[in-house]
Design an enzyme around this catalytic site. Structure first.
Site, PDB file in Angstrom:
ATOM      1  CD  GLU A 226      38.338  43.869  40.444  1.00 44.57           C
ATOM      2  OE1 GLU A 226      38.093  44.799  39.652  1.00 44.57           O
ATOM      3  OE2 GLU A 226      39.213  43.017  40.221  1.00 44.57           O
TER       4      GLU A 226
ATOM      5  NE  ARG B 166      45.363  41.751  36.731  1.00 46.83           N
ATOM      6  CZ  ARG B 166      45.881  41.162  37.799  1.00 46.83           C
ATOM      7  NH1 ARG B 166      47.132  41.372  38.133  1.00 46.83           N
ATOM      8  NH2 ARG B 166      45.161  40.366  38.542  1.00 46.83           N
TER       9      ARG B 166
ATOM     10  NE  ARG C 259      44.157  43.976  31.866  1.00 49.37           N
ATOM     11  CZ  ARG C 259      43.503  43.913  33.013  1.00 49.37           C
ATOM     12  NH1 ARG C 259      43.303  45.003  33.718  1.00 49.37           N
ATOM     13  NH2 ARG C 259      43.052  42.771  33.472  1.00 49.37           N
TER      14      ARG C 259
END
Length: 174
Positions: A53, A45, A87
């Site tokens: 998004e 990330r 992540r």
């Protein structure tokens, strides 16, 4: 004593060591997957940036931008943290030192994630992109991804509450 001093000097190097990998997947504008040595995959990330998004305006554009910048390339990265999904959060560099998060913000493909960044220069870069109406800043009603995610969560929760009141099953919200 010398050994102890050497450990103090080298510890930051171990903590923030740079690693390289080949970009093999772009999940969205701010999430990539690398192939590391030994055929190990690592999902990253991007630090300091939050891209729209996939269901948001400019979400696909941000993904395309990231893909055009780094897909298939060997990049270097410095892990800075881990998010709540496990992540790795990382600063990703490519093409002789370009910082991917900065390039996304400069192109108007992402917001400076000021809540998780101390680099105020990224805020200035965002203001510049905004004033030039770059990328997502063309949309006068642009919604920050964190606000968009909150609206989606609230909508899901409201549907669940309504369903509980009426005794029906809530329909999923994308």
């Amino acid at each position: 004593m010398k050994r102890l001093m050497l450990m103090y000097v080298l510890f930051p190097v171990f903590l923030f060591s740079q690693t390289t990998g080949k970009v093999i997947k772009i999940s969205d504008g701010d999430t990539i997957t690398l192939l590391l040595k030994g055929n190990q995959q690592k999902k990253l990330r991007l630090a300091e940036v939050d891209c729209p998004e996939s269901g948001q305006a400019f979400g696909k554009n941000a993904k395309q931008f990231t893909s055009a910048q780094v897909f298939g390339k060997t990049v270097s990265f410095v892990e800075t943290n881990t998010d709540r999904y496990g992540r790795s959060i990382a600063k990703v560099y490519y093409d002789d030192g370009k910082y991917l998060s900065k390039e996304l913000i400069k192109a108007g493909m992402g917001w400076w994630y000021f809540s998780y960044s101390k680099d105020a220069s990224l805020g200035k870069i965002q203001e510049n992109a905004k004033s030039k109406k770059m990328g997502l800043w063309q949309d006068i009603n642009a919604v920050a991804p964190w606000d968009y995610r909150k609206m989606k969560r609230d909508l899901r929760n409201n549907k669940k509450i309504e369903a509980a009141k009426t005794g029906t099953k809530a329909k999923a919200v994308a």
